[in-house]
Design an enzyme around this catalytic site. Structure first.
Site, PDB file in Angstrom:
ATOM      1  N   ASP A 110      81.162  59.160  35.475  1.00 37.34           N
ATOM      2  CA  ASP A 110      79.772  59.691  36.270  1.00 37.34           C
ATOM      3  C   ASP A 110      79.262  58.528  37.204  1.00 37.34           C
ATOM      4  OD1 ASP A 110      77.454  61.487  36.204  1.00 37.34           O
ATOM      5  OD2 ASP A 110      76.365  59.759  35.667  1.00 37.34           O
TER       6      ASP A 110
ATOM      7  N   GLU B  73      97.866  51.920  28.595  1.00 35.91           N
ATOM      8  CA  GLU B  73      98.411  51.480  27.441  1.00 35.91           C
ATOM      9  C   GLU B  73      98.827  52.794  26.542  1.00 35.91           C
ATOM     10  OE1 GLU B  73      95.345  49.315  25.309  1.00 35.91           O
ATOM     11  OE2 GLU B  73      95.121  47.963  26.940  1.00 35.91           O
TER      12      GLU B  73
HETATM   13  C1  NOJ Z   1      75.871  62.845  38.037  1.00 38.93           C
HETATM   14  C2  NOJ Z   1      75.886  63.863  37.331  1.00 38.93           C
HETATM   15  O1  NOJ Z   1      76.914  64.915  37.559  1.00 38.93           O
HETATM   16  C3  NOJ Z   1      74.415  64.651  37.271  1.00 38.93           C
HETATM   17  O2  NOJ Z   1      74.388  65.672  36.622  1.00 38.93           O
HETATM   18  C4  NOJ Z   1      73.523  63.362  36.772  1.00 38.93           C
HETATM   19  O3  NOJ Z   1      71.981  63.697  36.781  1.00 38.93           O
HETATM   20  C5  NOJ Z   1      73.818  61.916  37.474  1.00 38.93           C
HETATM   21  N1  NOJ Z   1      75.113  61.714  37.631  1.00 38.93           N
HETATM   22  C6  NOJ Z   1      72.971  60.986  36.606  1.00 38.93           C
HETATM   23  O4  NOJ Z   1      74.057  60.610  35.632  1.00 38.93           O
END
Ligand code: NOJ
Length: 552
Positions: free
Chosen positions: A207, A257
């Site tokens: 993310d 790894e």
């Molecule tokens: C990207 C994620 O896909 C989204 O849903 C989220 O709100 C933001 N990152 C923050 O984590």
């Protein structure tokens, strides 16, 4: 299932199906999807022909951002199930030849994470506080935020705590950013990677991968926009900082790894192909989402330009291109393509950019089907967001009181946010919640449009020409035909309103061609054996907004 997922390079060609666990399938009847629901649908996924699933966060979370606010990275949210169920699900997926990728959220935790609670309790200057990004405010009493950074969802990116310090959150106030300069943060996340790799997880979707490092002087933005201009020589203070690459080099060593090799896919919004490719160097991430492709309008010249720049920039670092049409953050492709494409702003991807434009959803679905076939023929790996295989549109009319996305409140009720692509899936045309929950279960956590009865999986199952059968047929061919998946593409000569490319056959085998007609008039079908088409081929012609695959 064939054996091509067994090797170390499965991620170079995989079709990855994104499961948004809240909305996929609810086995226990509380109106929210769960791990048992995923388990129950594994045979469906195997029959669909995907190679891997990516599961959006399933960790314990106060759900201030639908699970992207994680309070424990090494357990399962009780609403979704238990660790034992997750282990069983992974084993069952593996037995069906399906790889399992999960989400990791390293830019921020939940404010309920024990480390943030300790940071609050530890007070100014404590080592606990240094795991996050606390600063004094500006102004005589420190009453103003430390700088002018804004939350992605609206409003200032800083919140003040009881003792007067401020902490940074690039998303909601309940998602404090962590301090990646702190060695304890690095160790914490490395332990989480190993925890799941040791349990057999095949990879992570990362993310906000471009957000972890900041310019630690924390300078004001002074109106600086992101993405930066194509020729910009400066960096942005909190997106795509060059030092972020060091983190992923360390993460790559950990993935390497393991046998078979584990893989990463970065969620990286940088808007510049060469900056994206920098994350995909051989000692960094394996893949990244291609958001340029997702955001390209349904216009042949624009799509071709994105395909070309993707292939060129990825080839420069030896990474496979990836292709994606939708996810849980953007309006569904049927609804984006239902609009006049020339009228879309360059970054149009959400309801807020679309809703004012008239829509023709039959047209949108026709284009989305053509786009899927065009995409599955391209070299590399592809993503399918749950429900795309049913041709679901965005749910555009969710009543304001039912909206859950923090974007709605943080934007001051100007942006309805992303709930429209997160509505629970319709599995059956009748019954409670279209089969999302068992009979007698609670109402689904977001309301489903009535029209979805016709799009339910059971209606499309076995029906010639349905979107579900189109996806199944395309993915079956991807498994059967060595021309597809990783490799190279050659453009064929065609009118400007047509995109036609060839995937060469191996060892003298015939090649495969994909033709998409964007023009308003039908064109003559290319010579060869028709393998699959996204719509009816009328009297030997390829109609508008249709893709055909032929073997020549
Ligand atoms: C990207 C994620 O896909 C989204 O849903 C989220 O709100 C933001 N990152 C923050 O984590």
């Amino acid at each position: 299932m064939d054996g091509r997922n067994a090797g170390n390079d499965w991620w170079r060609h995989a079709v990855v199906y994104q499961i948004y666990p809240r909305s996929f399938a609810d086995a226990d009847g509380d109106g929210v999807g769960d791990v048992a629901g995923i388990r129950s649908k594994l045979p469906y996924l195997a029959a669909l022909g995907i190679d891997a699933i990516w599961i959006s966060p399933w960790y314990p979370s106060p759900m201030k951002d639908a699970g992207y606010d994680v309070s424990d990275y090494r357990d399962i949210e009780p609403v979704f199930g238990t660790l034992a169920e997750a282990d069983a699900m992974v084993a069952e997926a593996h037995a069906l030849g399906i790889k399992v990728i999960i989400d990791i959220v390293p830019n921020h935790t939940s404010d309920q994470h024990v480390l943030f609670q300790q940071a609050l309790a530890g007070g100014r200057g404590s080592s606990d506080r240094d795991l996050f990004i606390f600063r004094e405010g500006r102004g005589a009493q420190g009453e103003q935020p430390p700088n002018d950074w804004q939350s992605t969802f609206g409003g200032p990116a800083w919140t003040r705590v009881a003792d007067g310090q401020w902490y940074l959150h690039l998303f909601t106030p309940e998602q404090p950013d962590v301090n990646w300069r702190n060695a304890a943060v690095k160790a914490e996340f490395e332990q989480t990677l190993r925890f799941w790799f040791d349990r057999g997880i095949d990879g992570f979707r990362i993310d906000v991968a471009h957000g972890l490092e900041k310019d630690w002087a924390l300078p004001d933005l002074n109106g600086l926009e992101f993405p930066l201009e194509a020729d910009a020589e400066h960096d942005h203070p909190h997106w795509d900082q060059p030092s972020v690459h060091n983190i992923f080099r360390e993460w790559r060593r950990i993935a390497d790894e393991y046998t078979p090799s584990r893989a990463y896919c970065g969620e990286i919004w940088v808007g510049r192909a060469h900056r994206l490719a920098a994350y995909l160097r051989a000692d960094e991430l394996h893949t990244a989402f291609n958001f340029d492709f997702l955001m390209a309008p349904w216009l042949p010249a624009k799509l071709r330009a994105v395909i070309d720049s993707t292939i060129a920039s990825h080839a420069a670092v030896g990474a496979p291109p990836t292709w994606v049409l939708g996810n849980h953050d953007v309006s569904r492709p049927v609804s984006r393509y239902a609009r006049e494409q020339e009228a879309l702003e360059p970054m149009a991807r959400n309801l807020v950019h679309l809703q004012h434009l008239p829509a023709d959803f039959d047209l949108g679905r026709r284009r989305a089907r053509a786009a899927a076939l065009l995409m599955f023929g391209l070299p590399g790996s592809s993503y399918v967001y749950e429900g795309e295989e049913l041709g679901l549109p965005e749910a555009e009319d969710i009543p304001a009181e039912a909206l859950q996305d923090p974007v709605w409140t943080m934007s001051g009720h100007t942006d309805k946010g992303r709930d429209g692509c997160r509505v629970p899936l319709p599995w059956t045309s009748d019954g409670h919640s279209f089969g999302f929950s068992p009979e007698g279960g609670a109402e689904p956590w977001l309301p489903q449009p009535d029209e979805w009865a016709e799009l339910a999986a059971d209606v499309q199952d076995g029906r010639a020409g349905s979107t579900l059968e189109l996806y199944r047929a395309a993915l079956k061919l991807r498994h059967q035909l060595p021309q597809l998946g990783d490799g190279v593409l050659e453009w064929l000569e065609a009118p400007a309103s047509v995109l036609a490319y060839e995937r060469a056959g191996v060892d003298g085998a015939p090649s495969l061609q994909s033709w998409t007609n964007f023009g308003s008039d039908p064109i003559a079908l290319p010579a060869g054996e028709v393998l699959l088409a996204s719509g009816d081929l009328l009297e030997g012609t390829l109609p508008t907004d249709t893709t055909v695959w032929v073997r020549v």
